[in-house]
Design a protein around this motif. Sequence first.
Motif, PDB file in Angstrom:
ATOM      1  N   UNK A 318      34.677  37.029  37.921  1.00 22.67           N
ATOM      2  CA  UNK A 318      34.447  35.648  38.308  1.00 22.67           C
ATOM      3  C   UNK A 318      34.876  35.443  39.759  1.00 22.67           C
ATOM      4  N   UNK A 319      34.169  34.571  40.457  1.00 20.22           N
ATOM      5  CA  UNK A 319      34.526  34.311  41.850  1.00 20.22           C
ATOM      6  C   UNK A 319      34.060  32.913  42.232  1.00 20.22           C
ATOM      7  N   UNK A 333      38.603  36.765  39.710  1.00 22.43           N
ATOM      8  CA  UNK A 333      39.173  37.246  38.457  1.00 22.43           C
ATOM      9  C   UNK A 333      38.456  38.534  38.081  1.00 22.43           C
ATOM     10  N   UNK A 334      39.222  39.532  37.668  1.00 28.41           N
ATOM     11  CA  UNK A 334      38.650  40.845  37.346  1.00 28.41           C
ATOM     12  C   UNK A 334      37.758  40.767  36.113  1.00 28.41           C
ATOM     13  N   UNK A 338      42.141  40.384  33.343  1.00 33.07           N
ATOM     14  CA  UNK A 338      43.572  40.671  33.373  1.00 33.07           C
ATOM     15  C   UNK A 338      44.223  40.435  34.713  1.00 33.07           C
ATOM     16  N   UNK A 339      43.451  40.447  35.788  1.00 29.41           N
ATOM     17  CA  UNK A 339      44.002  40.325  37.135  1.00 29.41           C
ATOM     18  C   UNK A 339      43.257  39.235  37.888  1.00 29.41           C
ATOM     19  N   UNK A 359      42.668  42.886  47.786  1.00 29.32           N
ATOM     20  CA  UNK A 359      43.857  42.660  46.947  1.00 29.32           C
ATOM     21  C   UNK A 359      43.531  42.899  45.461  1.00 29.32           C
ATOM     22  N   UNK A 360      42.365  42.460  45.031  1.00 32.28           N
ATOM     23  CA  UNK A 360      41.989  42.673  43.646  1.00 32.28           C
ATOM     24  C   UNK A 360      41.855  44.173  43.355  1.00 32.28           C
ATOM     25  N   UNK A 361      41.313  44.902  44.319  1.00 26.09           N
ATOM     26  CA  UNK A 361      41.172  46.358  44.146  1.00 26.09           C
ATOM     27  C   UNK A 361      42.541  47.029  44.084  1.00 26.09           C
TER      28      UNK A 361
END
Length: 365
Positions: A318-319, A333-334, A338-339, A359-361
């Motif tokens: 999600x973005x 959102x991953x 979860x992240x 940052x998500x990576x």
Amino acid sequence: MRRTATWCAAAGVAAAAVLAGVAGPGAHAAGGDREERSAEVMRELVPSAGGPGCAAAVGRRGDVVWEAGRGKADLATGRAITPATVFDIASNSKQFTADAVLLLAGRNALSLDDPLSRFLDDPPDWARNVTLADLMHHTSGITDYQDLLEEKGVEVTDPAGQQDAITAVLAARPEDPPGRKFSYSNSNYVLLAHVVERVTGQPFAAFVRREFFTPLGLRMALSPATDVPGKAKSYDARDGSFVPNSSPWKQYGDGAVQTTAGELVRWADNYRTGRVGGPELLAGVTAGAVSVGDVLRGRGIAEGRYGAGVLVLPDGGLVHRGDWEGFHSTFKVSPDRGTAVAVVCNADSPDNFRAANRLLDIWSK
């Protein structure tokens, strides 16, 4: 993208870092070199700590595992951006509006197939053909109220409220028939906030606070007010310097949530748990999502489907982005929910979307 073509909060969130690279609660438990890599992302995002800047946070299953700030929240006083700094998250507020409608649909107080006209006292003829689902997914064909107000000579520096926006929208005809194509318009979400108020009989901000912020323990507020305790000032870059940027416009539903990066990633865990709204709300976030085609190409998002106030990426993540009065935010959102990552800035920061991706990576692997 302003709050236009893009897609509440008291201060008091515990500060965990003043400069980029100082880890937030739980970060060291994550192990590895994630903190230093994240710090480097912030240094690249905000090369100079002497001007406006950004705050960022990473959440894992509801816990803030890293957060940092870099730059100045107020150039006049020298106040630094910290994880406790409040920002206007602009269009990232739309997810709360969409979820409020989904919550009411789950209680059978309304249906996404209901026509907009059901919730208006004197509806124009075209409102009988526009459904709440059309509003939610930006397929209504309705012109953005910001463009309509500006056509009437109302500038963003002039006072304009919620009713001014609604009146302008209802007095104009949509640009396209409903359901034909995706066309991002803030008018859709101002109208959805009106629907919530009509159905519940209470102010939209009070409903969102009662149903979302309070149950989830979120230090957020939905308020279009400029002065919020702990809030950063916003700026435009002009002729080599930074100029304060603010507007007296007071619309909501399309924006106006005030919060910190850390609280935003805490909110994201509801997409995993369904603590508010349950499985029905979670299903509604992605159900009926419509393709945006290449409408957002060039804005860091080339493809996806627009769901309930968020864009659903091909991998299931999600973005959303938000831009208003010099405030810029990216929320991700991953795919496994979860992240989550939030990057919020108080001046134009063209790399904030890329920083959120990085940052998500870093934290989701």
